[in-house]
Scaffold this active site. Structure first.
Site, PDB file in Angstrom:
ATOM      1  N   ASN A 124       0.770  -1.325  -0.156  1.00  0.00           N
ATOM      2  CA  ASN A 124       0.080  -0.159  -0.309  1.00  0.00           C
ATOM      3  C   ASN A 124       0.851   1.245   0.354  1.00  0.00           C
ATOM      4  O   ASN A 124       2.405   1.658   0.881  1.00  0.00           O
ATOM      5  CB  ASN A 124      -0.781   0.243   1.446  1.00  0.00           C
ATOM      6  CG  ASN A 124      -1.592   1.397   1.238  1.00  0.00           C
ATOM      7  OD1 ASN A 124      -2.296   1.768   0.517  1.00  0.00           O
ATOM      8  ND2 ASN A 124      -2.225   1.666   2.533  1.00  0.00           N
ATOM      9  N   HIS A 165       0.964   5.637   0.659  1.00  0.00           N
ATOM     10  CA  HIS A 165      -0.052   6.158   2.141  1.00  0.00           C
ATOM     11  C   HIS A 165       0.459   7.750   2.441  1.00  0.00           C
ATOM     12  O   HIS A 165       1.625   7.348   2.582  1.00  0.00           O
ATOM     13  CB  HIS A 165      -0.162   5.404   3.488  1.00  0.00           C
ATOM     14  CG  HIS A 165      -0.774   5.872   4.656  1.00  0.00           C
ATOM     15  ND1 HIS A 165      -1.735   6.191   4.421  1.00  0.00           N
ATOM     16  CD2 HIS A 165      -0.261   6.500   5.354  1.00  0.00           C
ATOM     17  CE1 HIS A 165      -2.622   6.091   5.314  1.00  0.00           C
ATOM     18  NE2 HIS A 165      -1.380   7.695   6.492  1.00  0.00           N
ATOM     19  N   ASP A 200      -1.271  -4.995   6.449  1.00  0.00           N
ATOM     20  CA  ASP A 200      -0.702  -6.132   7.187  1.00  0.00           C
ATOM     21  C   ASP A 200      -3.041  -6.622   8.371  1.00  0.00           C
ATOM     22  O   ASP A 200      -3.055  -5.434   7.206  1.00  0.00           O
ATOM     23  CB  ASP A 200      -0.193  -6.401   8.197  1.00  0.00           C
ATOM     24  CG  ASP A 200      -0.135  -5.477   9.474  1.00  0.00           C
ATOM     25  OD1 ASP A 200      -1.145  -4.824   8.957  1.00  0.00           O
ATOM     26  OD2 ASP A 200       0.436  -5.274  10.104  1.00  0.00           O
ATOM     27  N   ASP A 250      -3.374   0.731   8.496  1.00  0.00           N
ATOM     28  CA  ASP A 250      -1.330   1.127   7.685  1.00  0.00           C
ATOM     29  C   ASP A 250      -0.296   1.234   9.278  1.00  0.00           C
ATOM     30  O   ASP A 250       0.378   1.705   9.294  1.00  0.00           O
ATOM     31  CB  ASP A 250      -1.719   2.621   8.195  1.00  0.00           C
ATOM     32  CG  ASP A 250      -2.918   2.964   6.232  1.00  0.00           C
ATOM     33  OD1 ASP A 250      -2.333   2.746   5.652  1.00  0.00           O
ATOM     34  OD2 ASP A 250      -4.090   4.318   7.104  1.00  0.00           O
TER      35      ASP A 250
HETATM   36  C1  GAR Z   1      -2.302   8.762  -2.735  1.00  0.00           C
HETATM   37  O1  GAR Z   1      -1.966   9.910  -2.262  1.00  0.00           O
HETATM   38  C2  GAR Z   1      -2.373   7.602  -1.961  1.00  0.00           C
HETATM   39  O2  GAR Z   1      -1.837   7.499  -0.821  1.00  0.00           O
HETATM   40  C3  GAR Z   1      -3.392   7.845  -0.805  1.00  0.00           C
HETATM   41  O3  GAR Z   1      -4.643   8.217  -1.796  1.00  0.00           O
HETATM   42  C4  GAR Z   1      -3.476   8.662  -2.321  1.00  0.00           C
HETATM   43  C5  GAR Z   1      -4.301   9.010  -4.284  1.00  0.00           C
HETATM   44  O4  GAR Z   1      -3.909   9.161  -5.447  1.00  0.00           O
HETATM   45  N1  GAR Z   1      -4.137   6.378   0.100  1.00  0.00           N
HETATM   46  C6  GAR Z   1      -4.826   6.919   0.894  1.00  0.00           C
HETATM   47  O5  GAR Z   1      -4.493   7.665   1.767  1.00  0.00           O
HETATM   48  C7  GAR Z   1      -4.831   5.318   1.775  1.00  0.00           C
HETATM   49  N2  GAR Z   1      -4.507   5.654   3.197  1.00  0.00           N
HETATM   50  P1  GAR Z   1      -4.543   9.062  -6.845  1.00  0.00           P
HETATM   51  O6  GAR Z   1      -5.445   8.765  -6.849  1.00  0.00           O
HETATM   52  O7  GAR Z   1      -4.096  10.306  -7.584  1.00  0.00           O
HETATM   53  O8  GAR Z   1      -3.193   7.591  -6.937  1.00  0.00           O
END
Ligand code: GAR
Length: 211
Positions: free
Chosen positions: A106, A108, A140, A144
């Site tokens: 993932n 984050h 896991d 996160d």
């Molecule tokens: C990314 O910044 C990713 O890290 C976050 O969503 C965004 C998606 O951007 N994910 C989370 O916050 C998961 N907890 P994108 O759709 O432009 O790739």
């Protein structure tokens, strides 16, 4: 060649970066399919690259378990080496995680363990953090909490809005994610060998500076 299924929920800028990276045969990455939990706009990137897509929406199921079982069936249909959550905004149940572990990663937008959850950028701003960043980690059973593979910090600037800070994080995030997936493809990073108890020993990409 590392075969990958990517799961998204949103605009898919990280997905787009992965698709572009996979377009270069030197990277040794093949994106087999892209899945989503809603008809996400980011699926268009996959279509442009002629990569198959699937949507498995939780609203169509009675329980999270039933939803994730069908999501897993869709993923497994492609038999990928690696599954990447790239902006996938739903918590996956233990049965899904254990079926793919440790080949489920993932990305984050914070320096985990700081600011886990769905609003990491907002939470960092609300806490008055002066530095935040991005973490790529193995998924896991927790939210996160999995073994961290690589992190890069990003400065919070005076007057940053959530959108501005997130966009700056995403610029770094795309490079970090590609770097990690490329390292897995090249055999430089073994997800089964990350030590969950010793989070200070991050793998090689953490040392890279993308600023
Ligand atoms: C990314 O910044 C990713 O890290 C976050 O969503 C965004 C998606 O951007 N994910 C989370 O916050 C998961 N907890 P994108 O759709 O432009 O790739």
């Amino acid at each position: 060649m590392l075969s990958v299924v990517v799961l998204i929920s949103g605009s898919g800028s990280n997905l787009k970066a992965l698709l572009e990276a996979a377009d270069n045969p030197l990277n040794g990455i093949r994106i087999l399919a892209v899945g989503a939990d809603n008809p996400a706009s980011g699926l268009e990137h996959a279509e442009l690259f002629n990569v198959p897509t699937f949507v498995v929406a939780p609203q169509n199921f009675d329980s999270r378990e039933a939803w994730s079982k069908v999501l897993l069936e869709n993923v497994k249909f492609y038999n990928p080496d690696l599954v990447v959550l790239a902006g996938f905004m739903r918590i996956l149940p233990a049965s899904f995680v254990s079926a793919l572990s440790p080949n489920l990663i993932n990305t984050h937008p914070s320096l985990l363990p700081a600011f886990p959850g769905a609003h990491a950028v907002r939470d960092a701003l609300a806490a008055g953090a002066t530095v935040t960043g991005v973490t790529v980690h193995v998924v896991d059973q927790g939210v996160d909490t999995g073994p961290r593979i690589a992190q890069v910090s990003v400065a919070v600037l005076e007057g940053d809005s959530e959108f501005e800070l997130h966009e700056r994080i995403k610029t770094v995030e795309r490079q970090l994610l590609i770097s990690v997936v490329r390292d897995i493809a090249a055999g430089n990073l073994n997800l089964a060998n990350l030590d969950p108890l010793n989070q200070n020993h991050l793998a090689q990409p953490a040392a890279k500076n993308f600023h």
